[in-house]
Scaffold this motif. Structure first.
Motif: not given
Ligand code: ADP
Ligand code: UDP
Length: 235
Positions: A91-95, A157-160, A174-175, A197-199
């Motif tokens: 799980i990757v989160r930006n916010v 993946v997050n950057d792209v 996030d995703f 699978t993503c917000r």
């Protein structure tokens, strides 16, 4: 070409093919949340998730991230490389949102200085518990090298995707990703990248364009899936 069903999950079915290295994934309209406790149907979700996932996988391949994608067969079915799934939900989160906000007692919507990554043990019976790298190594879920590569891919993946969705007026909050191993041990991105699978939040209005509308009984679920799909399709 399509052979026996290998697996039926909560949102997809997996079928064998004539070729033992390939399988067919078939996307359903079934929706679940809270580890299967909440069940429902989102009309047209299977089509959106299948087609959107395939667009994202092809975009990521172009950016140098290996994926399981082979060929879209129909609105709901895709041919993929058969992998042995690494039992980690990445799980990757930006916010801040969802379980992060709940666990750490912070409101949703706080942007992070840097993205975060975390792992859950992909195990429905245990409710996908959170774990760290040491736990994953202790449980032999992956090697140190594999975990480090998975982390590296997850941030790439997050950057792209973050940049891509911003061009559509959408914030990627996030995703969750899943990775798998090919027979030769190569790690590739597998499973799906979709509103399940993503917000996704509209960049201007903050409107939710993802499965939270279903999880939180907000209404407008089908419309949200249609809207995000319209934006990715137009691009
Ligand atoms: P769940 O198993 O969590 O209910 P799904 O309904 O999405 O989830 O089922 C699809 C299953 O297929 C998942 O368990 C996923 O890990 C697995 N899967 C995804 N991509 C591949 C692949 N390329 N090869 C083999 N299995 C895959
Ligand atoms: N997610 C997912 N499957 C899971 C758990 C999470 O696809 O089993 C996604 C979810 O859609 C969100 C992100 O991972 O985009 C982070 O989810 P979170 O940990 O906040 O959990 P939730 O609030 O969904 O319980």
């Amino acid at each position: 070409m399509k052979q026996e069903q290998l697996y039926e999950g909560k949102a997809k079915k997996v079928f064998a093919t004539d070729d033992p290295t390939l399988c067919i994934v078939s996307y359903k309209d079934d929706a679940t949340a809270f580890n299967g406790l909440k069940k429902g149907t989102i009309a047209g979700k299977g089509v959106v998730n299948n087609r959107m996932t395939n667009m994202m996988m092809q975009l990521l391949e172009k950016k140098g991230i290996p994926t399981h994608f082979v060929k879209e067969l129909s609105d709901r079915e895709t041919l993929v490389k058969k992998v042995s799934i690494v039992p980690l939900e990445v799980i990757v989160r930006n916010v801040s949102a969802g379980s992060f906000s709940k666990r750490y007692g912070v409101e949703e919507g706080i942007p992070f200085d840097e993205p975060t990554v975390e792992f859950s043990y992909k195990n429905d019976e245990l409710g996908d518990p959170l774990l760290n790298t040491y736990h994953a190594l202790a449980l032999h879920l992956a090697t140190k090298e594999e975990i480090s590569l998975i982390e590296d891919y997850a941030f790439r993946v997050n950057d792209v995707l973050k940049e891509y969705f911003l061009t559509l007026g959408v914030k990627l909050i996030d995703f969750k990703l899943e990775f798998g191993k090919l027979p030769d041990g190569t790690i590739v991105l597998a499973d799906e990248i979709s509103p399940d699978t993503c917000r996704f939040w509209d960049a201007k209005t903050g409107e939710k364009l993802d499965k939270d509308r279903f999880r939180r009984d907000m209404g407008g679920v089908e419309d949200a899936y249609r809207e995000i799909f319209k934006r990715v399709s137009a691009n």
